[in-house]
Design a protein around this motif. Structure first.
Motif, PDB file in Angstrom:
ATOM      1  N   LYS A  94       3.201  12.338  12.208  1.00  0.00           N
ATOM      2  CA  LYS A  94       4.528  13.808  12.405  1.00  0.00           C
ATOM      3  C   LYS A  94       4.146  14.597  13.131  1.00  0.00           C
ATOM      4  O   LYS A  94       4.876  15.671  13.526  1.00  0.00           O
ATOM      5  CB  LYS A  94       4.368  14.309  10.735  1.00  0.00           C
ATOM      6  CG  LYS A  94       4.824  13.492   9.841  1.00  0.00           C
ATOM      7  CD  LYS A  94       4.305  14.554   9.027  1.00  0.00           C
ATOM      8  CE  LYS A  94       5.060  14.104   7.179  1.00  0.00           C
ATOM      9  NZ  LYS A  94       4.576  14.544   5.897  1.00  0.00           N
TER      10      LYS A  94
ATOM     11  N   ARG B 283       1.266  -1.322   0.367  1.00  0.00           N
ATOM     12  CA  ARG B 283      -0.240  -0.215  -0.261  1.00  0.00           C
ATOM     13  C   ARG B 283       0.484   1.361   0.020  1.00  0.00           C
ATOM     14  O   ARG B 283       0.752   2.647  -0.520  1.00  0.00           O
ATOM     15  CB  ARG B 283      -1.213  -0.398   1.358  1.00  0.00           C
ATOM     16  CG  ARG B 283      -2.251   0.979   0.672  1.00  0.00           C
ATOM     17  CD  ARG B 283      -3.192   1.383   2.748  1.00  0.00           C
ATOM     18  NE  ARG B 283      -3.910   1.539   2.411  1.00  0.00           N
ATOM     19  CZ  ARG B 283      -4.690   2.082   2.888  1.00  0.00           C
ATOM     20  NH1 ARG B 283      -4.684   1.369   4.188  1.00  0.00           N
ATOM     21  NH2 ARG B 283      -5.757   3.475   2.899  1.00  0.00           N
ATOM     22  N   THR B 284       1.951   1.499   0.317  1.00  0.00           N
ATOM     23  CA  THR B 284       2.783   2.102   0.816  1.00  0.00           C
ATOM     24  C   THR B 284       4.453   2.420  -0.102  1.00  0.00           C
ATOM     25  O   THR B 284       4.894   3.606  -0.349  1.00  0.00           O
ATOM     26  CB  THR B 284       3.137   2.682   2.120  1.00  0.00           C
ATOM     27  OG1 THR B 284       3.915   1.548   3.135  1.00  0.00           O
ATOM     28  CG2 THR B 284       2.145   2.033   2.831  1.00  0.00           C
TER      29      THR B 284
ATOM     30  N   GLY C 278      -2.850   3.353   6.501  1.00  0.00           N
ATOM     31  CA  GLY C 278      -3.164   4.677   6.680  1.00  0.00           C
ATOM     32  C   GLY C 278      -2.924   5.985   6.769  1.00  0.00           C
ATOM     33  O   GLY C 278      -2.831   6.815   6.482  1.00  0.00           O
ATOM     34  N   GLY C 279      -2.677   5.813   8.240  1.00  0.00           N
ATOM     35  CA  GLY C 279      -1.864   6.825   9.348  1.00  0.00           C
ATOM     36  C   GLY C 279      -0.885   7.079   8.490  1.00  0.00           C
ATOM     37  O   GLY C 279      -0.608   8.113   8.414  1.00  0.00           O
ATOM     38  N   TYR C 280       0.471   6.350   8.204  1.00  0.00           N
ATOM     39  CA  TYR C 280       1.184   6.583   7.742  1.00  0.00           C
ATOM     40  C   TYR C 280       1.003   7.381   6.570  1.00  0.00           C
ATOM     41  O   TYR C 280       2.060   8.694   6.424  1.00  0.00           O
ATOM     42  CB  TYR C 280       2.061   5.320   7.611  1.00  0.00           C
ATOM     43  CG  TYR C 280       2.884   5.962   6.743  1.00  0.00           C
ATOM     44  CD1 TYR C 280       4.585   5.710   7.513  1.00  0.00           C
ATOM     45  CD2 TYR C 280       4.095   5.019   4.991  1.00  0.00           C
ATOM     46  CE1 TYR C 280       5.370   5.677   7.020  1.00  0.00           C
ATOM     47  CE2 TYR C 280       4.729   6.005   4.489  1.00  0.00           C
ATOM     48  CZ  TYR C 280       5.621   6.271   5.193  1.00  0.00           C
ATOM     49  OH  TYR C 280       6.881   6.715   4.687  1.00  0.00           O
ATOM     50  N   LEU C 281       0.145   7.078   6.188  1.00  0.00           N
ATOM     51  CA  LEU C 281       0.431   7.771   3.975  1.00  0.00           C
ATOM     52  C   LEU C 281      -0.035   9.020   4.836  1.00  0.00           C
ATOM     53  O   LEU C 281       0.071  10.253   3.546  1.00  0.00           O
ATOM     54  CB  LEU C 281      -0.593   7.224   3.201  1.00  0.00           C
ATOM     55  CG  LEU C 281       0.237   5.764   2.340  1.00  0.00           C
ATOM     56  CD1 LEU C 281      -0.947   4.944   1.289  1.00  0.00           C
ATOM     57  CD2 LEU C 281       1.010   6.625   1.123  1.00  0.00           C
ATOM     58  N   ARG C 282      -1.065   9.316   5.818  1.00  0.00           N
ATOM     59  CA  ARG C 282      -1.685  10.902   6.003  1.00  0.00           C
ATOM     60  C   ARG C 282      -0.457  11.489   6.876  1.00  0.00           C
ATOM     61  O   ARG C 282      -0.385  12.619   6.968  1.00  0.00           O
ATOM     62  CB  ARG C 282      -2.323  10.571   6.830  1.00  0.00           C
ATOM     63  CG  ARG C 282      -4.361   9.997   6.064  1.00  0.00           C
ATOM     64  CD  ARG C 282      -5.602  10.236   6.319  1.00  0.00           C
ATOM     65  NE  ARG C 282      -5.718   9.800   7.900  1.00  0.00           N
ATOM     66  CZ  ARG C 282      -5.899   8.490   8.076  1.00  0.00           C
ATOM     67  NH1 ARG C 282      -6.044   7.728   6.722  1.00  0.00           N
ATOM     68  NH2 ARG C 282      -5.585   7.978   9.154  1.00  0.00           N
ATOM     69  N   GLY C 283       0.171  11.005   7.767  1.00  0.00           N
ATOM     70  CA  GLY C 283       0.808  11.745   8.108  1.00  0.00           C
ATOM     71  C   GLY C 283       1.442  12.232   9.688  1.00  0.00           C
ATOM     72  O   GLY C 283       1.799  12.492   9.719  1.00  0.00           O
ATOM     73  N   THR C 284       0.301  11.073  10.384  1.00  0.00           N
ATOM     74  CA  THR C 284      -0.318  11.422  11.571  1.00  0.00           C
ATOM     75  C   THR C 284       0.951  10.803  12.455  1.00  0.00           C
ATOM     76  O   THR C 284       1.521  11.192  13.385  1.00  0.00           O
ATOM     77  CB  THR C 284      -1.086  10.283  11.670  1.00  0.00           C
ATOM     78  OG1 THR C 284      -0.541   8.966  11.296  1.00  0.00           O
ATOM     79  CG2 THR C 284      -2.736  10.196  11.160  1.00  0.00           C
TER      80      THR C 284
ATOM     81  N   ASP D 290       0.618   2.875  13.378  1.00  0.00           N
ATOM     82  CA  ASP D 290      -0.171   4.093  13.440  1.00  0.00           C
ATOM     83  C   ASP D 290      -1.129   3.668  11.811  1.00  0.00           C
ATOM     84  O   ASP D 290      -2.246   4.023  11.304  1.00  0.00           O
ATOM     85  CB  ASP D 290       0.323   5.412  12.693  1.00  0.00           C
ATOM     86  CG  ASP D 290       0.438   6.243  13.493  1.00  0.00           C
ATOM     87  OD1 ASP D 290       0.465   5.858  14.909  1.00  0.00           O
ATOM     88  OD2 ASP D 290       0.923   7.589  13.762  1.00  0.00           O
TER      89      ASP D 290
END
Length: 214
Positions: free
Chosen positions: A162, A134-135, A154-160, A151
């Motif tokens: 950070k 996915r990433t 999905g959270g990783y791709l959204r940058g949560t 995370d």
């Protein structure tokens, strides 16, 4: 008396089935020397999913310190009243109930247990493979894989992550651990591979005997 013995029997049986934490969790060679079947399980994950042994072992070190029945600590009220645990995370990989159920369904391994090392390390391979697809994170990139492990992809791709300095620090620690384990494996993997034949024939405790020359 017999009543007390019968009450304690399930606890004693459970303790007897538990796998003790390795003596030196900082050295992957010593871990595998103590639990050779863990090497086989981690190697199988590498061959099946492409996740390096050092990465899988670094994840388990961080999640549970190789304690099979590890859980997040309970919250306490007024320091004396035990409250709920912060999540359903359990076992070597600290997998949540729902995520583990998804793994069981996806893998077809309905009898998989979170406190079984072979099942837990396979779960880590399965989860990280989904993350990679996915990433686009590389299989050896323990830092980014751990951010997504915590995370979600999905959270990783959204940058949560950070907004979570503590998580970034933990992921860096996992990455350092993976690199340390990899350096150690370079020194002992040949012996581990050579030892497979002898251990298969003569059992887990058999060591490969070397005769010094000269």
């Amino acid at each position: 008396n017999w009543g007390r013995i019968l009450l304690l029997l399930p606890i004693l049986l459970l303790a007897a089935c538990s796998t003790p934490q390795p003596k030196n969790i900082g050295d992957v060679c010593e871990i595998f020397d103590e639990y050779y079947d863990w090497y086989n399980a981690s190697k199988a994950v590498d061959e099946k999913y492409g996740i390096p042994i050092s990465v899988s072992m670094a994840f388990i070190h961080q999640e549970s310190k190789f304690i099979d029945d590890n859980r997040p600590p309970r919250e306490w009220f007024l320091w004396i009243i035990p409250g709920p645990r912060p999540s359903s995370a359990y076992g070597y990989a600290q997998a949540l109930d729902a995520t583990w159920a998804e793994y069981q369904k996806s893998s077809g391994n309905w009898g998989a247990d979170r406190d079984d090392f072979e099942d837990a390390v396979d779960f880590i391979g399965w989860y990280n493979t989904r993350t990679i697809k996915r990433t686009g994170i590389q299989p050896h990139d323990a830092y980014r894989l751990y951010l997504a492990y915590h995370d979600g992809a999905g959270g990783y791709l959204r940058g949560t992550y950070k907004k979570k300095p503590w998580l970034i620090n933990v992921a860096k620690k996992v990455d350092r651990r993976a690199k340390q384990y990899q350096r150690q494996l370079v020194q002992c993997q040949e012996d581990l591979e050579r030892g497979w034949f002898w251990r298969t024939l003569f059992g887990e405790e058999t060591k490969v005997l070397t005769v010094p020359l000269g």
